[in-house]
Design a protein around this motif. Sequence first.
Motif, PDB file in Angstrom:
ATOM      1  N   ASN A  32       0.816  -1.198   0.000  1.00  0.00           N
ATOM      2  CA  ASN A  32       0.000   0.000   0.000  1.00  0.00           C
ATOM      3  C   ASN A  32       0.858   1.259   0.000  1.00  0.00           C
ATOM      4  OD1 ASN A  32       0.811  -0.285   2.708  1.00  0.00           O
ATOM      5  ND2 ASN A  32      -0.962   0.839   3.442  1.00  0.00           N
ATOM      6  N   VAL A  33       2.139   1.100   0.230  1.00  0.00           N
ATOM      7  CA  VAL A  33       3.061   2.227   0.163  1.00  0.00           C
ATOM      8  C   VAL A  33       3.994   1.988  -1.012  1.00  0.00           C
ATOM      9  CG1 VAL A  33       4.798   3.589   1.360  1.00  0.00           C
ATOM     10  CG2 VAL A  33       2.965   2.486   2.657  1.00  0.00           C
ATOM     11  N   ALA A  49      11.455   9.433  -1.648  1.00  0.00           N
ATOM     12  CA  ALA A  49      10.075   9.859  -1.440  1.00  0.00           C
ATOM     13  C   ALA A  49       9.182   8.633  -1.380  1.00  0.00           C
ATOM     14  CB  ALA A  49       9.606  10.790  -2.550  1.00  0.00           C
ATOM     15  N   SER A  50       8.017   8.787  -0.720  1.00  0.00           N
ATOM     16  CA  SER A  50       7.045   7.710  -0.668  1.00  0.00           C
ATOM     17  C   SER A  50       5.640   8.286  -0.655  1.00  0.00           C
ATOM     18  CB  SER A  50       7.265   6.820   0.562  1.00  0.00           C
ATOM     19  OG  SER A  50       7.010   7.537   1.751  1.00  0.00           O
ATOM     20  N   ILE A  51       4.673   7.429  -0.989  1.00  0.00           N
ATOM     21  CA  ILE A  51       3.270   7.836  -1.002  1.00  0.00           C
ATOM     22  C   ILE A  51       2.416   6.633  -0.650  1.00  0.00           C
ATOM     23  CG2 ILE A  51       3.082   7.442  -3.506  1.00  0.00           C
ATOM     24  CD1 ILE A  51       1.097   9.830  -3.559  1.00  0.00           C
ATOM     25  N   THR A  52       1.430   6.851   0.206  1.00  0.00           N
ATOM     26  CA  THR A  52       0.517   5.777   0.570  1.00  0.00           C
ATOM     27  C   THR A  52      -0.636   5.709  -0.423  1.00  0.00           C
ATOM     28  OG1 THR A  52      -0.958   7.098   1.937  1.00  0.00           O
ATOM     29  CG2 THR A  52       1.055   6.277   2.988  1.00  0.00           C
ATOM     30  N   TYR A  94      15.564   3.431  -7.567  1.00  0.00           N
ATOM     31  CA  TYR A  94      14.863   2.172  -7.388  1.00  0.00           C
ATOM     32  C   TYR A  94      13.442   2.418  -6.883  1.00  0.00           C
ATOM     33  CZ  TYR A  94      19.462  -0.032  -7.640  1.00  0.00           C
ATOM     34  OH  TYR A  94      20.711  -0.459  -8.038  1.00  0.00           O
ATOM     35  N   CYS A  95      12.504   1.770  -7.512  1.00  0.00           N
ATOM     36  CA  CYS A  95      11.133   1.784  -7.013  1.00  0.00           C
ATOM     37  C   CYS A  95      11.027   0.805  -5.852  1.00  0.00           C
ATOM     38  CB  CYS A  95      10.191   1.380  -8.132  1.00  0.00           C
ATOM     39  SG  CYS A  95       8.433   1.429  -7.690  1.00  0.00           S
ATOM     40  N   ASN A  96      10.272   1.200  -4.845  1.00  0.00           N
ATOM     41  CA  ASN A  96      10.093   0.376  -3.648  1.00  0.00           C
ATOM     42  C   ASN A  96       8.618   0.292  -3.313  1.00  0.00           C
ATOM     43  OD1 ASN A  96       9.744   0.969  -0.373  1.00  0.00           O
ATOM     44  ND2 ASN A  96      11.113  -0.731  -0.848  1.00  0.00           N
ATOM     45  N   ALA A  97       8.198  -0.841  -2.796  1.00  0.00           N
ATOM     46  CA  ALA A  97       6.808  -0.984  -2.370  1.00  0.00           C
ATOM     47  C   ALA A  97       6.742  -1.933  -1.187  1.00  0.00           C
ATOM     48  CB  ALA A  97       5.948  -1.492  -3.516  1.00  0.00           C
ATOM     49  N   TYR A  98       5.782  -1.690  -0.286  1.00  0.00           N
ATOM     50  CA  TYR A  98       5.590  -2.571   0.853  1.00  0.00           C
ATOM     51  C   TYR A  98       4.203  -2.307   1.428  1.00  0.00           C
ATOM     52  CZ  TYR A  98       6.716   1.557   3.718  1.00  0.00           C
ATOM     53  OH  TYR A  98       6.731   2.809   4.298  1.00  0.00           O
ATOM     54  N   ARG A  99       3.810  -3.164   2.355  1.00  0.00           N
ATOM     55  CA  ARG A  99       2.522  -2.968   3.037  1.00  0.00           C
ATOM     56  C   ARG A  99       2.814  -2.448   4.427  1.00  0.00           C
ATOM     57  NH1 ARG A  99      -2.220  -3.400   1.583  1.00  0.00           N
ATOM     58  NH2 ARG A  99      -3.918  -3.351   3.082  1.00  0.00           N
ATOM     59  N   ARG A 104       7.403  -5.932   7.706  1.00  0.00           N
ATOM     60  CA  ARG A 104       7.601  -5.239   6.433  1.00  0.00           C
ATOM     61  C   ARG A 104       8.360  -6.119   5.471  1.00  0.00           C
ATOM     62  NH1 ARG A 104       9.812   0.934   5.379  1.00  0.00           N
ATOM     63  NH2 ARG A 104      10.559   0.616   3.244  1.00  0.00           N
ATOM     64  N   ILE A 105       7.778  -6.330   4.310  1.00  0.00           N
ATOM     65  CA  ILE A 105       8.440  -7.037   3.217  1.00  0.00           C
ATOM     66  C   ILE A 105       8.607  -6.046   2.086  1.00  0.00           C
ATOM     67  CG2 ILE A 105       8.318  -8.916   1.547  1.00  0.00           C
ATOM     68  CD1 ILE A 105       6.570 -10.421   3.554  1.00  0.00           C
ATOM     69  N   ASN A 106       9.855  -5.733   1.735  1.00  0.00           N
ATOM     70  CA  ASN A 106      10.140  -4.785   0.678  1.00  0.00           C
ATOM     71  C   ASN A 106      10.186  -5.468  -0.684  1.00  0.00           C
ATOM     72  OD1 ASN A 106      10.674  -2.052   1.811  1.00  0.00           O
ATOM     73  ND2 ASN A 106      12.154  -3.192   3.039  1.00  0.00           N
ATOM     74  N   TYR A 107       9.589  -4.810  -1.640  1.00  0.00           N
ATOM     75  CA  TYR A 107       9.714  -5.217  -3.036  1.00  0.00           C
ATOM     76  C   TYR A 107      10.472  -4.117  -3.772  1.00  0.00           C
ATOM     77  CZ  TYR A 107       6.112  -8.545  -1.709  1.00  0.00           C
ATOM     78  OH  TYR A 107       5.412  -9.539  -1.080  1.00  0.00           O
ATOM     79  N   TRP A 108      11.331  -4.524  -4.706  1.00  0.00           N
ATOM     80  CA  TRP A 108      12.200  -3.572  -5.397  1.00  0.00           C
ATOM     81  C   TRP A 108      12.119  -3.747  -6.902  1.00  0.00           C
ATOM     82  CZ3 TRP A 108      14.473   0.170  -2.585  1.00  0.00           C
ATOM     83  CH2 TRP A 108      14.656  -0.045  -1.225  1.00  0.00           C
ATOM     84  N   GLY A 109      12.236  -2.618  -7.602  1.00  0.00           N
ATOM     85  CA  GLY A 109      12.391  -2.678  -9.032  1.00  0.00           C
ATOM     86  C   GLY A 109      13.853  -2.904  -9.395  1.00  0.00           C
ATOM     87  N   GLN A 110      14.128  -2.969 -10.679  1.00  0.00           N
ATOM     88  CA  GLN A 110      15.481  -3.267 -11.148  1.00  0.00           C
ATOM     89  C   GLN A 110      16.366  -2.029 -11.155  1.00  0.00           C
ATOM     90  OE1 GLN A 110      12.924  -2.779 -13.109  1.00  0.00           O
ATOM     91  NE2 GLN A 110      13.620  -1.537 -14.838  1.00  0.00           N
ATOM     92  N   GLY A 111      15.772  -0.857 -11.049  1.00  0.00           N
ATOM     93  CA  GLY A 111      16.535   0.387 -11.028  1.00  0.00           C
ATOM     94  C   GLY A 111      16.604   1.047 -12.394  1.00  0.00           C
TER      95      GLY A 111
END
Length: 118
Positions: A32-33, A49-52, A94-99, A104-111
């Motif tokens: 969600n973030v 930066a981040s956004i919910t 890098y894009c990042n996403a987590y709930r 917290r489990i981080n997901y990452w893009g390839q950059g």
Amino acid sequence: QVQLVESGGGLVQAGGSLRLSCAASGIIFRINVMGWYRQAPGKQREFVASITSAGLTNYADSVKGRFTISRDNAKNTVYLQMNSLKPEDTAVYYCNAYRDGGIRINYWGQGTQVTVSS
């Protein structure tokens, strides 16, 4: 799993602008973030930066007033509009996403590479 795919990096002169995009796919309810981190050569990865999902934003002090994060929940996509770019903004982004909440489990893009020339 959640997959994150970034686009929009490139080479720009100081003072210029770029817009990064990151599209999420897969098990979307696990996040969600969404946000961005960056890593310059020889330096640690740092928060940008981040956004919910509700639209609440957070920025690193170094980019406040220059970068704007936004998201399109219908497209599961987050954007980073970068204005007044400086050479010190040069990094792999890098894009990042987590709930939020719980473990917290981080997901990452390839950059994606952003290079700002002086």
